[in-house]
Structures are given as C-alpha cells and as structure tokens.
Design a protein around this motif. Sequence first.
Motif, short mmCIF file in Angstrom:
data_model
loop_
_atom_site.label_atom_id
_atom_site.label_comp_id
_atom_site.label_asym_id
_atom_site.label_seq_id
_atom_site.Cartn_x
_atom_site.Cartn_y
_atom_site.Cartn_z
N VAL A 73 0.84 -1.21 0.00
CA VAL A 73 0.00 0.00 0.00
C VAL A 73 0.87 1.25 0.00
O VAL A 73 0.59 2.22 -0.72
CB VAL A 73 -0.95 -0.01 1.22
N GLY A 74 1.95 1.22 0.78
CA GLY A 74 2.83 2.37 0.86
C GLY A 74 3.53 2.67 -0.45
O GLY A 74 3.89 3.82 -0.73
N HIS A 75 3.74 1.65 -1.27
CA HIS A 75 4.38 1.84 -2.58
C HIS A 75 3.64 2.87 -3.43
O HIS A 75 4.25 3.58 -4.23
CB HIS A 75 4.44 0.49 -3.31
N PHE A 76 2.32 2.95 -3.23
CA PHE A 76 1.50 3.87 -4.02
C PHE A 76 1.17 5.16 -3.27
O PHE A 76 0.51 6.04 -3.82
CB PHE A 76 0.20 3.18 -4.44
N GLY A 77 1.58 5.24 -2.00
CA GLY A 77 1.23 6.41 -1.20
C GLY A 77 -0.26 6.53 -0.99
O GLY A 77 -0.79 7.65 -0.83
N TRP A 78 -0.95 5.40 -0.91
CA TRP A 78 -2.42 5.40 -0.83
C TRP A 78 -2.89 5.84 0.55
O TRP A 78 -2.31 5.43 1.57
CB TRP A 78 -2.96 4.01 -1.15
N THR A 79 -3.97 6.64 0.59
CA THR A 79 -4.46 7.14 1.88
C THR A 79 -5.97 6.93 2.07
O THR A 79 -6.54 7.48 3.01
CB THR A 79 -4.16 8.64 2.03
N GLY A 80 -6.60 6.15 1.20
CA GLY A 80 -8.04 5.93 1.31
C GLY A 80 -8.37 4.52 1.77
O GLY A 80 -7.53 3.80 2.30
N PRO A 81 -9.63 4.08 1.57
CA PRO A 81 -10.06 2.74 1.97
C PRO A 81 -9.26 1.66 1.25
O PRO A 81 -8.84 1.84 0.09
CB PRO A 81 -11.53 2.70 1.57
N VAL A 82 -9.08 0.53 1.92
CA VAL A 82 -8.32 -0.59 1.37
C VAL A 82 -9.12 -1.88 1.57
O VAL A 82 -9.54 -2.19 2.69
CB VAL A 82 -6.94 -0.73 2.05
N GLY A 83 -9.32 -2.63 0.50
CA GLY A 83 -9.90 -3.96 0.58
C GLY A 83 -8.78 -4.98 0.54
O GLY A 83 -7.86 -4.87 -0.26
N ILE A 84 -8.85 -5.99 1.41
CA ILE A 84 -7.76 -6.97 1.54
C ILE A 84 -8.34 -8.38 1.55
O ILE A 84 -9.26 -8.68 2.32
CB ILE A 84 -6.95 -6.73 2.82
N THR A 85 -7.80 -9.25 0.71
CA THR A 85 -8.22 -10.65 0.72
C THR A 85 -7.33 -11.45 1.66
O THR A 85 -6.19 -11.07 1.95
CB THR A 85 -8.13 -11.28 -0.68
N PHE A 86 -7.88 -12.59 2.12
CA PHE A 86 -7.12 -13.49 2.98
C PHE A 86 -7.38 -14.93 2.54
O PHE A 86 -8.53 -15.29 2.24
CB PHE A 86 -7.52 -13.32 4.45
N PRO A 87 -6.34 -15.78 2.49
CA PRO A 87 -6.51 -17.16 2.04
C PRO A 87 -7.06 -18.08 3.13
O PRO A 87 -6.39 -19.01 3.59
CB PRO A 87 -5.10 -17.57 1.60
N GLY A 88 -8.27 -17.82 3.54
CA GLY A 88 -8.92 -18.62 4.57
C GLY A 88 -10.28 -18.05 4.88
O GLY A 88 -10.71 -17.05 4.28
N VAL A 89 -10.98 -18.66 5.81
CA VAL A 89 -12.32 -18.21 6.19
C VAL A 89 -12.23 -16.91 6.99
O VAL A 89 -11.43 -16.81 7.92
CB VAL A 89 -13.04 -19.30 7.02
N VAL A 90 -13.04 -15.94 6.59
CA VAL A 90 -13.10 -14.65 7.27
C VAL A 90 -14.56 -14.43 7.70
O VAL A 90 -15.45 -14.38 6.86
CB VAL A 90 -12.65 -13.49 6.37
N THR A 91 -14.80 -14.29 8.99
CA THR A 91 -16.16 -14.07 9.46
C THR A 91 -16.32 -12.64 9.95
O THR A 91 -15.39 -12.05 10.53
CB THR A 91 -16.53 -15.04 10.61
N GLY A 92 -17.49 -12.07 9.69
CA GLY A 92 -17.79 -10.73 10.14
C GLY A 92 -16.91 -9.67 9.51
O GLY A 92 -16.77 -8.57 10.06
N GLY A 93 -16.29 -9.98 8.37
CA GLY A 93 -15.42 -9.02 7.72
C GLY A 93 -14.17 -8.70 8.51
O GLY A 93 -13.51 -7.70 8.25
N ALA A 94 -13.83 -9.58 9.47
CA ALA A 94 -12.70 -9.25 10.36
C ALA A 94 -11.94 -10.46 10.87
O ALA A 94 -10.71 -10.52 10.76
CB ALA A 94 -13.20 -8.43 11.56
N THR A 95 -12.65 -11.45 11.44
CA THR A 95 -11.99 -12.51 12.20
C THR A 95 -11.61 -13.70 11.31
O THR A 95 -12.43 -14.23 10.57
CB THR A 95 -12.90 -13.00 13.33
N ILE A 96 -10.34 -14.11 11.41
CA ILE A 96 -9.82 -15.23 10.64
C ILE A 96 -10.14 -16.53 11.37
O ILE A 96 -9.86 -16.67 12.57
CB ILE A 96 -8.30 -15.10 10.43
N ARG A 97 -10.71 -17.49 10.65
CA ARG A 97 -11.09 -18.77 11.26
C ARG A 97 -10.25 -19.95 10.80
O ARG A 97 -10.17 -20.96 11.50
CB ARG A 97 -12.58 -19.06 10.98
N THR A 98 -9.65 -19.87 9.62
CA THR A 98 -8.79 -20.95 9.12
C THR A 98 -7.55 -20.33 8.49
O THR A 98 -7.57 -19.19 8.04
CB THR A 98 -9.51 -21.82 8.07
#
Length: 248
Positions: free
Chosen positions: A51-76
């Motif tokens: 993210v810093g490579h682009f100097g970005w300062t707004g919202p960021v969407g991030i994927t994770f290679p596992g189960v994500v519940t509630g848009g926050a908590t990693i389960r696997t």
Amino acid sequence: MQIFGVDIGGSGIKGAPVDLDVGDLAEERHKVLTPHPATPDAVADGVKEVVGHFGWTGPVGITFPGVVTGGATIRTAANVDKDWIDTDARALLGDRLGGLPVTVLNDADAAGVAEMQFGAGRDRQGTVILLTFGTGIGSAVFVDGTLVPNTELGHLELNGHDAEKHASTKAKEDHDLSWEHWAHRVQKYLAHVEMLFSPELFIIGGGVSRKSQKFLPLIEGIKAEIVPAQLQNNAGIVGAAMRAAKAD
C-alpha cells in the motif's frame, strides 16, 4: 472511482488501485513475496509495503486465504501461519496502515465477486462456482448471482487427502507434473465438485488461468461449462476493492 485492493496469497502479496468503473487495475500492481513463516505481523508488514508503494491514503480492501467471518476474524489458515486463527485481521491491518479504513474477505470470494460483476460470470444465473488454483484451491459459490461465502471447497477430500494437496498448482509444481497429468487430477476434482453441487458454470481462476489453453482442453466428462477467469490473477485485487467500496 478508485479504491485500493490487496490480495494476500500463499506465495505473494500484491495490490494496486482499482478503477471500479471498468473493473480493472488503475496502475500496474506491486507485489512482494509472502514471508515465511507467514505470521500476522510479518504479513501485515508486507501489506503495508504494498500500500505504501503507491502512497495510498483511502479505503483498502484486503483478501485473505482462509475463512473470514464478520469481515474481520480469521477462522482458518491452511497456507499461512496458524497464529492467524482468531486474529482480528481488520484491526491488525488497519492499525498497520495507520488507521486507514480496511475491509477483509476470503480471497476466492473476492475473485468470484469480481468475475461475476466484470468477468466470466457476468449476467450468469443458476449455480456458478469459481475455483482459484494456486498454493491451494480457493472457491466461491454463487446462486443466481448471490455469493455463498467461505465455502472452502479446496478442502474436500480427494484420494484420502485435501483436494488442494492433490490438484493445486503447487501440487503440479512440487511433483513436476505434466499438463496432461495435472489436468487429469483437476478433472477428477471438478467431477467431485460437480457431483455435489451440479453447477451450470465453472470459472477457473488463479495465476494458472493465464495458461488455460494448456490444460482446459484436456479436461473431459464434465457436464458444466468450464471457462478461464477473464480477470485472471487480478480478480482478487479487483474484488477486494469492490467490497471496500461497499463498506466505505
């Protein structure tokens, strides 16, 4: 409108600003290698670098290679460090990015959302299954355009093991399989998924989608239509940005 998307994978962390009007990257993506071990702190540092490579300062969407519940908590955490399990990824990554608004979702779900909006699944009804082949096998299931989140079909049992241990791109590389041999493994996996879900369409994503002509013509006996992902390996970045835009 532009929103930043980051795709955390088992081998690389990549990201770029996304033009959500056209569903494509607004700038060439920046990638760093996924640290090993891929602990929460180490991966968060990688995300910060991207993210810093682009100097970005707004919202960021991030994927994770596992189960994500509630848009926050990693389960696997099959292909990253087990310390991720029960981590509040939204809080961790948001803090590492200096308080930027962060949205987190499963990586294959993100790729599927992008393909259904801008790619191979556009305007398709019925049951559509996107499968991403990489370090593991990710899945996104859609019924009449609606996502069924966190399906994790890469962990279905095939030949006594997780399917991704047998049919992922990593399995092809680890065992030095020919395209023909690997396509046969993928065919057996698709047949198993088809038996369980009877989809109208399979979308094949992940980095290997760039080479779909080397293996898709070798797959036989599947009733569903099989097509490569149109957004290829950028689908996760685009889908992450789409989800962040909705949360903003």
